[in-house]
Design a protein around this motif. Structure first.
Motif, short mmCIF file in Angstrom:
data_model
loop_
_atom_site.label_atom_id
_atom_site.label_comp_id
_atom_site.label_asym_id
_atom_site.label_seq_id
_atom_site.Cartn_x
_atom_site.Cartn_y
_atom_site.Cartn_z
N THR A 1 122.46 24.53 -9.31
CA THR A 1 121.80 23.69 -10.31
C THR A 1 122.57 23.92 -11.61
O THR A 1 122.43 24.97 -12.23
N PRO A 2 123.44 22.98 -12.00
CA PRO A 2 124.31 23.18 -13.17
C PRO A 2 123.53 23.40 -14.46
O PRO A 2 122.55 22.69 -14.73
N ALA B 1 137.91 14.68 -19.44
CA ALA B 1 137.53 15.19 -18.11
C ALA B 1 136.22 15.95 -18.17
O ALA B 1 135.33 15.75 -17.33
N ARG B 2 136.08 16.81 -19.17
CA ARG B 2 134.83 17.56 -19.31
C ARG B 2 133.66 16.62 -19.49
O ARG B 2 132.61 16.77 -18.84
N ASP B 3 133.82 15.62 -20.34
CA ASP B 3 132.72 14.69 -20.60
C ASP B 3 132.36 13.87 -19.37
O ASP B 3 131.19 13.55 -19.15
N LEU C 1 128.25 13.30 -14.95
CA LEU C 1 127.81 13.48 -13.56
C LEU C 1 126.73 14.56 -13.44
O LEU C 1 125.94 14.54 -12.50
N MET C 2 126.70 15.47 -14.40
CA MET C 2 125.73 16.56 -14.41
C MET C 2 124.48 16.21 -15.22
O MET C 2 123.71 17.08 -15.60
N SER D 1 134.09 16.25 -5.94
CA SER D 1 135.53 16.18 -6.21
C SER D 1 136.00 14.73 -6.21
O SER D 1 136.75 14.31 -7.09
N CYS D 2 135.54 13.94 -5.24
CA CYS D 2 135.89 12.52 -5.18
C CYS D 2 135.33 11.77 -6.39
O CYS D 2 136.01 10.91 -6.97
N ALA D 3 134.10 12.09 -6.77
CA ALA D 3 133.49 11.44 -7.93
C ALA D 3 134.31 11.70 -9.19
O ALA D 3 134.50 10.79 -10.00
#
Length: 142
Positions: free
Chosen positions: A20-21, A67-69, A74-75, A120-122
């Motif tokens: 759970t991020p 990339a982080r954003d 996604l999180m 990873s694909c997302a």
């Protein structure tokens, strides 16, 4: 003390675990999981937060922040930041399969979002990270 030990533990290769991020550093991790592990998203490469790429990895055109954003979205989106620069998230529960240590206190893992999509694909679909063929053991991304 127990939480500190749990946070530093590596999930053994082949084990399935839930993440759970709670915090995101950059586009390929680490992602801190409420359950303890620090997740390195398997099979992808993002720029380092200082904008560089290591010489032995693919180097995407996208910035580290982009990339982080993308990963933060996604999180579940940003909920703030902490003094270390990690972005606070309240992400969806991920189901992950460990590839073992990713160096330091990070567990490399293949994870699925609640929708069933491969994380990873997302991330590759966002255009902000690249597939790292050396470590790719994941699905064929559609």
């Amino acid at each position: 003390m127990i939480l500190a030990l749990l946070a530093a533990s590596i999930v053994a290769s082949g084990q399935t675990f839930t993440c759970t991020p709670t915090h995101v550093w950059d586009g390929d991790g680490p992602v801190w999981c409420a359950e303890g592990p620090h997740l390195r998203i398997a099979g992808i490469a993002a720029r380092e937060m200082d904008g560089t790429c290591r010489t032995n990895q693919p180097c995407p055109d996208a910035t580290a922040i982009e990339a982080r954003d993308a990963l933060v979205r996604l999180m579940g989106g940003a909920r703030g930041t902490i003094s270390t620069g990690h972005v606070v998230v309240r992400g969806p529960r991920l189901t992950c399969r460990s590839e073992g240590s990713a160096g330091g206190n990070r567990t490399a893992a293949w994870c699925r979002l609640p929708s069933g999509a491969d994380l990873s694909c997302a991330m590759i679909k966002t255009g902000t990270v690249l597939r790292w063929d050396r470590y790719w053991k994941g699905p064929a991304c559609r």
